[in-house]
Write a protein that holds these residues in place. Structure first.
Motif, PDB file in Angstrom:
ATOM      1  N   THR A 107     100.679 -65.112  28.769  1.00 49.16           N
ATOM      2  CA  THR A 107     100.687 -63.754  29.318  1.00 49.16           C
ATOM      3  C   THR A 107     100.524 -62.695  28.232  1.00 49.16           C
ATOM      4  OG1 THR A 107     103.100 -63.444  29.171  1.00 49.16           O
ATOM      5  CG2 THR A 107     102.241 -64.552  31.145  1.00 49.16           C
ATOM      6  N   VAL A 108     100.671 -63.075  26.974  1.00 49.59           N
ATOM      7  CA  VAL A 108     100.510 -62.111  25.880  1.00 49.59           C
ATOM      8  C   VAL A 108      99.032 -61.754  25.753  1.00 49.59           C
ATOM      9  CG1 VAL A 108     100.769 -61.742  23.400  1.00 49.59           C
ATOM     10  CG2 VAL A 108     102.536 -62.959  24.670  1.00 49.59           C
ATOM     11  N   ASP A 109      98.733 -60.484  25.594  1.00 51.89           N
ATOM     12  CA  ASP A 109      97.363 -59.998  25.546  1.00 51.89           C
ATOM     13  C   ASP A 109      96.725 -60.351  24.199  1.00 51.89           C
ATOM     14  OD1 ASP A 109      94.966 -58.687  25.695  1.00 51.89           O
ATOM     15  OD2 ASP A 109      95.797 -56.708  26.091  1.00 51.89           O
ATOM     16  N   CYS A 110      95.748 -61.251  24.234  1.00 48.82           N
ATOM     17  CA  CYS A 110      95.109 -61.687  22.992  1.00 48.82           C
ATOM     18  C   CYS A 110      94.356 -60.543  22.330  1.00 48.82           C
ATOM     19  CB  CYS A 110      94.182 -62.860  23.254  1.00 48.82           C
ATOM     20  SG  CYS A 110      92.788 -62.528  24.355  1.00 48.82           S
ATOM     21  N   VAL A 111      93.817 -59.618  23.111  1.00 45.30           N
ATOM     22  CA  VAL A 111      93.081 -58.493  22.530  1.00 45.30           C
ATOM     23  C   VAL A 111      94.019 -57.591  21.735  1.00 45.30           C
ATOM     24  CG1 VAL A 111      91.734 -56.413  23.043  1.00 45.30           C
ATOM     25  CG2 VAL A 111      91.265 -58.548  24.274  1.00 45.30           C
ATOM     26  N   GLU A 112      95.179 -57.311  22.298  1.00 51.58           N
ATOM     27  CA  GLU A 112      96.160 -56.507  21.567  1.00 51.58           C
ATOM     28  C   GLU A 112      96.591 -57.225  20.285  1.00 51.58           C
ATOM     29  OE1 GLU A 112     100.527 -54.350  22.116  1.00 51.58           O
ATOM     30  OE2 GLU A 112      99.694 -55.547  23.745  1.00 51.58           O
ATOM     31  N   GLN A 113      96.805 -58.532  20.382  1.00 47.09           N
ATOM     32  CA  GLN A 113      97.203 -59.304  19.205  1.00 47.09           C
ATOM     33  C   GLN A 113      96.113 -59.279  18.130  1.00 47.09           C
ATOM     34  OE1 GLN A 113     100.136 -61.245  18.289  1.00 47.09           O
ATOM     35  NE2 GLN A 113     100.844 -59.644  19.679  1.00 47.09           N
ATOM     36  N   GLU A 123     106.475 -70.477   8.082  1.00 50.11           N
ATOM     37  CA  GLU A 123     107.809 -70.531   7.473  1.00 50.11           C
ATOM     38  C   GLU A 123     108.932 -70.295   8.483  1.00 50.11           C
ATOM     39  OE1 GLU A 123     107.584 -69.381   2.844  1.00 50.11           O
ATOM     40  OE2 GLU A 123     107.643 -67.654   4.190  1.00 50.11           O
ATOM     41  N   HIS A 124     108.750 -69.326   9.347  1.00 49.54           N
ATOM     42  CA  HIS A 124     109.837 -68.862  10.218  1.00 49.54           C
ATOM     43  C   HIS A 124     109.405 -68.973  11.679  1.00 49.54           C
ATOM     44  CE1 HIS A 124     113.355 -66.417  11.305  1.00 49.54           C
ATOM     45  NE2 HIS A 124     112.560 -65.783  12.150  1.00 49.54           N
ATOM     46  N   PRO A 125     110.278 -69.479  12.560  1.00 51.80           N
ATOM     47  CA  PRO A 125     109.919 -69.559  13.982  1.00 51.80           C
ATOM     48  C   PRO A 125     109.479 -68.196  14.518  1.00 51.80           C
ATOM     49  CG  PRO A 125     111.910 -70.817  13.566  1.00 51.80           C
ATOM     50  CD  PRO A 125     111.616 -70.060  12.298  1.00 51.80           C
ATOM     51  N   HIS A 126     108.260 -68.121  15.009  1.00 52.95           N
ATOM     52  CA  HIS A 126     107.718 -66.849  15.486  1.00 52.95           C
ATOM     53  C   HIS A 126     108.281 -66.481  16.856  1.00 52.95           C
ATOM     54  CE1 HIS A 126     105.011 -69.223  18.057  1.00 52.95           C
ATOM     55  NE2 HIS A 126     104.758 -69.963  16.989  1.00 52.95           N
ATOM     56  N   GLU A 127     108.011 -65.273  17.258  1.00 54.75           N
ATOM     57  CA  GLU A 127     108.601 -64.728  18.478  1.00 54.75           C
ATOM     58  C   GLU A 127     108.257 -65.549  19.713  1.00 54.75           C
ATOM     59  OE1 GLU A 127     108.255 -61.186  15.657  1.00 54.75           O
ATOM     60  OE2 GLU A 127     107.238 -63.096  16.038  1.00 54.75           O
ATOM     61  N   LEU A 128     107.047 -66.067  19.801  1.00 54.09           N
ATOM     62  CA  LEU A 128     106.661 -66.826  20.999  1.00 54.09           C
ATOM     63  C   LEU A 128     107.273 -68.223  20.991  1.00 54.09           C
ATOM     64  CD1 LEU A 128     102.950 -65.746  21.531  1.00 54.09           C
ATOM     65  CD2 LEU A 128     105.075 -64.639  22.251  1.00 54.09           C
ATOM     66  N   PHE A 129     107.519 -68.778  19.820  1.00 57.47           N
ATOM     67  CA  PHE A 129     108.269 -70.037  19.752  1.00 57.47           C
ATOM     68  C   PHE A 129     109.674 -69.819  20.288  1.00 57.47           C
ATOM     69  CE2 PHE A 129     111.351 -72.770  17.656  1.00 57.47           C
ATOM     70  CZ  PHE A 129     110.816 -74.035  17.887  1.00 57.47           C
ATOM     71  N   PHE A 143      97.166 -67.342  13.471  1.00 60.65           N
ATOM     72  CA  PHE A 143      98.403 -66.595  13.700  1.00 60.65           C
ATOM     73  C   PHE A 143      98.834 -66.802  15.140  1.00 60.65           C
ATOM     74  CE2 PHE A 143      95.230 -63.640  15.204  1.00 60.65           C
ATOM     75  CZ  PHE A 143      95.841 -62.820  16.143  1.00 60.65           C
ATOM     76  N   TYR A 144     100.135 -66.557  15.378  1.00 60.75           N
ATOM     77  CA  TYR A 144     100.723 -66.807  16.685  1.00 60.75           C
ATOM     78  C   TYR A 144     101.266 -65.545  17.334  1.00 60.75           C
ATOM     79  CZ  TYR A 144     100.363 -71.509  14.878  1.00 60.75           C
ATOM     80  OH  TYR A 144      99.870 -72.665  14.344  1.00 60.75           O
ATOM     81  N   TYR A 145     101.709 -64.607  16.526  1.00 63.98           N
ATOM     82  CA  TYR A 145     102.214 -63.351  17.081  1.00 63.98           C
ATOM     83  C   TYR A 145     102.324 -62.324  15.965  1.00 63.98           C
ATOM     84  CZ  TYR A 145     104.849 -60.074  19.940  1.00 63.98           C
ATOM     85  OH  TYR A 145     105.232 -58.975  20.644  1.00 63.98           O
ATOM     86  N   ILE A 146     101.759 -61.154  16.217  1.00 64.59           N
ATOM     87  CA  ILE A 146     101.906 -60.012  15.326  1.00 64.59           C
ATOM     88  C   ILE A 146     102.759 -58.976  16.062  1.00 64.59           C
ATOM     89  CG2 ILE A 146     100.718 -58.246  13.964  1.00 64.59           C
ATOM     90  CD1 ILE A 146     100.070 -61.110  13.123  1.00 64.59           C
ATOM     91  N   ASN A 147     103.854 -58.561  15.446  1.00 67.77           N
ATOM     92  CA  ASN A 147     104.790 -57.685  16.161  1.00 67.77           C
ATOM     93  C   ASN A 147     104.312 -56.230  16.182  1.00 67.77           C
ATOM     94  OD1 ASN A 147     105.509 -56.536  13.659  1.00 67.77           O
ATOM     95  ND2 ASN A 147     107.266 -57.887  13.411  1.00 67.77           N
ATOM     96  N   THR A 194     105.879 -62.452  11.250  1.00 65.18           N
ATOM     97  CA  THR A 194     107.172 -62.931  10.761  1.00 65.18           C
ATOM     98  C   THR A 194     107.174 -64.442  10.531  1.00 65.18           C
ATOM     99  OG1 THR A 194     108.028 -63.242  13.009  1.00 65.18           O
ATOM    100  CG2 THR A 194     108.382 -61.078  11.971  1.00 65.18           C
ATOM    101  N   CYS A 195     106.067 -65.107  10.856  1.00 63.19           N
ATOM    102  CA  CYS A 195     105.980 -66.563  10.766  1.00 63.19           C
ATOM    103  C   CYS A 195     105.249 -67.007   9.503  1.00 63.19           C
ATOM    104  CB  CYS A 195     105.270 -67.098  12.003  1.00 63.19           C
ATOM    105  SG  CYS A 195     104.880 -68.867  11.987  1.00 63.19           S
ATOM    106  N   ILE A 196     104.092 -66.434   9.260  1.00 63.08           N
ATOM    107  CA  ILE A 196     103.231 -66.818   8.138  1.00 63.08           C
ATOM    108  C   ILE A 196     103.244 -65.684   7.114  1.00 63.08           C
ATOM    109  CG2 ILE A 196     100.865 -67.394   7.463  1.00 63.08           C
ATOM    110  CD1 ILE A 196     100.503 -68.450  10.377  1.00 63.08           C
ATOM    111  N   PRO A 197     103.549 -65.962   5.848  1.00 63.22           N
ATOM    112  CA  PRO A 197     103.725 -64.896   4.844  1.00 63.22           C
ATOM    113  C   PRO A 197     102.386 -64.334   4.343  1.00 63.22           C
ATOM    114  CG  PRO A 197     104.029 -67.016   3.794  1.00 63.22           C
ATOM    115  CD  PRO A 197     103.827 -67.301   5.274  1.00 63.22           C
ATOM    116  N   TYR A 198     101.729 -63.582   5.199  1.00 61.13           N
ATOM    117  CA  TYR A 198     100.387 -63.102   4.871  1.00 61.13           C
ATOM    118  C   TYR A 198     100.357 -62.220   3.626  1.00 61.13           C
ATOM    119  CZ  TYR A 198      97.484 -64.960   8.608  1.00 61.13           C
ATOM    120  OH  TYR A 198      96.748 -65.803   9.413  1.00 61.13           O
ATOM    121  N   GLU A 199     101.393 -61.416   3.425  1.00 61.48           N
ATOM    122  CA  GLU A 199     101.396 -60.548   2.239  1.00 61.48           C
ATOM    123  C   GLU A 199     101.287 -61.385   0.965  1.00 61.48           C
ATOM    124  OE1 GLU A 199     103.534 -60.409   4.691  1.00 61.48           O
ATOM    125  OE2 GLU A 199     103.510 -58.378   5.530  1.00 61.48           O
ATOM    126  N   LYS A 200     102.113 -62.436   0.869  1.00 60.36           N
ATOM    127  CA  LYS A 200     102.094 -63.309  -0.305  1.00 60.36           C
ATOM    128  C   LYS A 200     100.782 -64.086  -0.393  1.00 60.36           C
ATOM    129  CE  LYS A 200     107.124 -64.023  -0.320  1.00 60.36           C
ATOM    130  NZ  LYS A 200     108.207 -65.047  -0.173  1.00 60.36           N
TER     131      LYS A 200
END
Length: 319
Positions: free
Chosen positions: A299-305, A177-183, A257-261, A267-273
């Motif tokens: 460069t984003v750590d996939c393990v942390e994500q 739904e919403h442009p994620h942080e990495l976009f 998923f693309y980024y979890i803050n 903030t991109c995919i409405p997982y709660e709903k």
């Protein structure tokens, strides 16, 4: 009951740079709290499409060692393996049959395939799925959705023959739904400032058309035009009613998923709903985390994500 698993594809960066081998991917998946694994056959199976008996026994031993359930064997139909032509129907059937046999040998109950396998061919695979005790799921992946013509054919097939041996694997990427942080990071690299991008996204989400937005902001650089075009092609209000169509024929979902803050939210995919929706529909099966942020920022750590995703999903599934 909803279980949480992971596609080992999520570790692609670490696997390709050899900081993780396959065993380390499985071990880390266990440590992060995932229950089962999807293996992308062409990426991680040694000597694919025909691994040796020794390698098959080795992988089964690794999964047992880390108490990880073999869940999904992600098949690959390489339509371009012959110069100048696509695979024939018979060749697609043989490739898929080979994947079914090795999935069975490795203990994977699900074969995840792609829409390169037509509804007509998929129906022909039912006797093989029954013989080898697997369920074949076709991934419904962006930019497709339930209203695309070929998918209407798939759902007509499922309605006619049932879903004991075939069905759909919804991919959460169709609900961006919403442009994620990495976009937004990619957008900044194209020359936009953070302030500009914030206001452009606000305009986009207010409903302004693409041409009007480009004109308003005087966008002329090719890289920036590509960012705007991708934004309009990718992000839109999630049509959660599509789950009404998919869930009756699904036992497995790709948790793209693309980024979890840092607050452990997407903030991109409405997982709660989404989780509430599929619970209400009575979904029972696995959701497999599939991290794809590396396409925007390696460069984003996939393990942390994956750790953030695991904690977020265990919380939502448990609520």
């Amino acid at each position: 009951m909803i279980d949480l698993s992971v596609s080992l594809y999520s570790f692609s960066i670490k696997f390709f740079d050899r900081s993780y081998d396959l065993e380390q991917c499985v071990k880390k998946a266990h440590e992060l709290g995932f229950k089962g694994v999807e293996i992308v056959a062409a990426q991680m199976i040694e000597n694919y499409p025909n691994p040796t008996d020794e390698w098959c026994e080795w992988l089964k031993g690794i999964l047992k060692k880390y108490d990880m359930q073999p869940l999904s064997y992600s098949a690959y139909i390489d339509m371009g393996q012959h110069t100048g032509r696509d695979l024939t129907e018979d060749e697609i059937i043989q490739c898929t049959l080979n994947d079914i046999i090795f999935a069975h040998r490795l203990g994977f109950p699900i074969v995840r395939t792609q829409h390169a396998i037509s509804p007509a061919i998929l129906e022909k695979m039912i006797p093989y799925a029954k013989k080898w005790g697997v369920w074949i799921g076709v991934e419904l992946h962006a930019p497709h959705n339930c209203q695309v013509g070929v998918w209407k054919e798939y759902f007509s097939l499922f309605e006619r023959v049932g879903s004991d041996y075939i069905g759909v694997v919804p991919d959460m990427g169709i609900f961006q739904e919403h442009p994620h942080e990495l976009f937004q990071t990619v957008a900044l690299e194209s020359g936009f400032t953070s302030g500009q991008m914030e206001r452009i996204i606000a305009d986009f989400e207010s409903g302004i058309g693409q041409a009007a937005l480009v004109k308003k902001w005087g966008v002329k650089e090719r890289r920036q035009l590509d960012v705007i075009e991708t934004m309009y092609e990718t992000f839109r209000e999630a049509v959660l009613e599509d789950f009404d169509i998919m869930i009756p024929y699904s036992r497995y979902i790709h948790g793209k998923f693309y980024y979890i803050n840092e607050e452990e939210k997407d903030t991109c995919i409405p997982y709660e709903k989404i989780i509430k929706k599929i619970k209400d529909l009575g979904f029972e099966g696995h959701i497999a985390a599939e991290y794809e942020g590396h396409f925007s920022d390696g460069t984003v750590d996939c393990v942390e994500q994956l750790g953030r995703y695991s904690r977020m999903m265990h919380r939502l599934i448990g609520e």
